[in-house]
Design a protein around this motif. Structure first.
Motif, short mmCIF file in Angstrom:
data_model
loop_
_atom_site.label_atom_id
_atom_site.label_comp_id
_atom_site.label_asym_id
_atom_site.label_seq_id
_atom_site.Cartn_x
_atom_site.Cartn_y
_atom_site.Cartn_z
N LEU A 1 0.87 -1.17 0.00
CA LEU A 1 0.00 0.00 0.00
C LEU A 1 0.90 1.22 0.00
CD1 LEU A 1 -2.78 1.38 0.25
CD2 LEU A 1 -2.52 1.23 2.74
N GLY A 2 0.95 1.93 -1.12
CA GLY A 2 1.91 3.02 -1.22
C GLY A 2 3.32 2.46 -1.07
N GLU A 3 4.07 2.99 -0.10
CA GLU A 3 5.43 2.49 0.15
C GLU A 3 5.47 1.43 1.24
OE1 GLU A 3 8.04 5.72 0.88
OE2 GLU A 3 7.80 6.61 -1.11
N ALA A 4 4.33 1.07 1.78
CA ALA A 4 4.27 0.04 2.83
C ALA A 4 4.20 -1.35 2.21
CB ALA A 4 3.07 0.27 3.73
N GLU B 1 0.67 3.97 6.77
CA GLU B 1 0.35 3.01 5.72
C GLU B 1 0.52 1.57 6.20
OE1 GLU B 1 1.15 5.36 1.54
OE2 GLU B 1 2.86 4.37 2.51
N ALA C 1 -2.37 0.54 8.29
CA ALA C 1 -3.55 0.27 7.45
C ALA C 1 -3.46 -1.13 6.84
CB ALA C 1 -3.67 1.33 6.36
#
Length: 250
Positions: free
Chosen positions: A35-38, A60, A63
């Motif tokens: 998720l994004g950079e996660a 992130e 989440a």
């Protein structure tokens, strides 16, 4: 987004050795998300635990963890950089205290001469042991009873060993929970009567070089207060990274 292949995990985590190791080549049962950079990688029975290894910004990552946990169940433990795990504990209700330790890895430039040893562990030499599980078990029971790697445990592939001139097994290190891209070492131990002679460094040099030749890089975990072991690993070119693990509620 769920990641389906080891190559997708490598790209998503910027080839972070900890996350790549956690993915275990995406063997059966491993799942991963981004998720994004996660990035979060769920690995059942990895180094004796069900682990949810994470990387990225805390918001992130939190989440992703919230989305993943209902599918994983309560047996999974968070693993990641220490600061991140502490911050997640403040955001995720039911998270236990962070247990600190050290992740260490070699990168891709390990010395590969394996100390010029090869083959089985003859007296005065080292090598991969054959038919020596009972000897390894006895050595670990006396020298390192809390070892995470023991003979016969799932994921423990083989043991490197060093024998004294009389044939006694005096030092060991296991190839355990390795994956295609990362060799992993555990179960490092030296018999108490033979410490202080550099045996642990010799057997680790052999194991690191052999696994680097096979996997490209090598890693291990060590307790933060085990300064003697950390010193050995640093002399062999390993870099330290403070990490932590924590139980997490649903």
């Amino acid at each position: 987004m769920e990641l389906r292949a080891a190559e997708e995990v490598v790209a998503a985590c910027d080839d972070d050795t900890l996350l790549v190791w956690a993915a275990q080549g995406m063997r059966g049962g491993v799942r991963a998300w981004a998720l994004g950079e996660a990035v979060a990688v769920a690995s059942p029975e990895l180094n004796r635990r069900d682990r949810l290894t994470v990387r990225g910004g805390v918001a992130e990552v939190a989440a992703v963890v919230r989305l993943a946990l209902p599918e994983l169940g309560p047996s999974y433990r968070l693993l990641g950089d220490r600061e991140l795990i502490v911050e997640l504990g403040e955001r995720l209700p039911g998270t236990g205290p962070a247990r600190p330790f050290e992740w260490m890895d070699t990168g891709r430039d390990t010395d590969r001469d394996a100390d010029r040893d090869a083959g089985g562990a003859d007296p005065g030499r080292m090598g991969w042991l054959e038919g020596a599980d009972e000897e390894v078990g006895v050595l670990l029971a006396g020298a390192s009873p809390s070892s995470w790697a023991v003979p016969g445990l799932p994921g423990v592939r083989r043991w490197a060993g060093l024998r004294a001139a009389g044939g006694e097994l005096v030092a060991t290190a296991a190839d355990a929970w390795s994956c295609p891209q990362v060799g992993f070492v555990a179960g490092v131990a030296t018999a108490a009567a033979h410490r202080g002679r550099g045996y642990a460094q010799r057997v680790c040099r052999f194991a690191f070089a052999a696994l680097a030749a096979e996997h490209g890089r090598v890693a291990l975990m060590v307790d933060t207060d085990n300064r003697a072991a950390i010193g050995v690993y640093e002399r062999l070119g390993m870099r330290g990274r403070p990490v932590a693990a924590a139980t997490v509620g649903e």
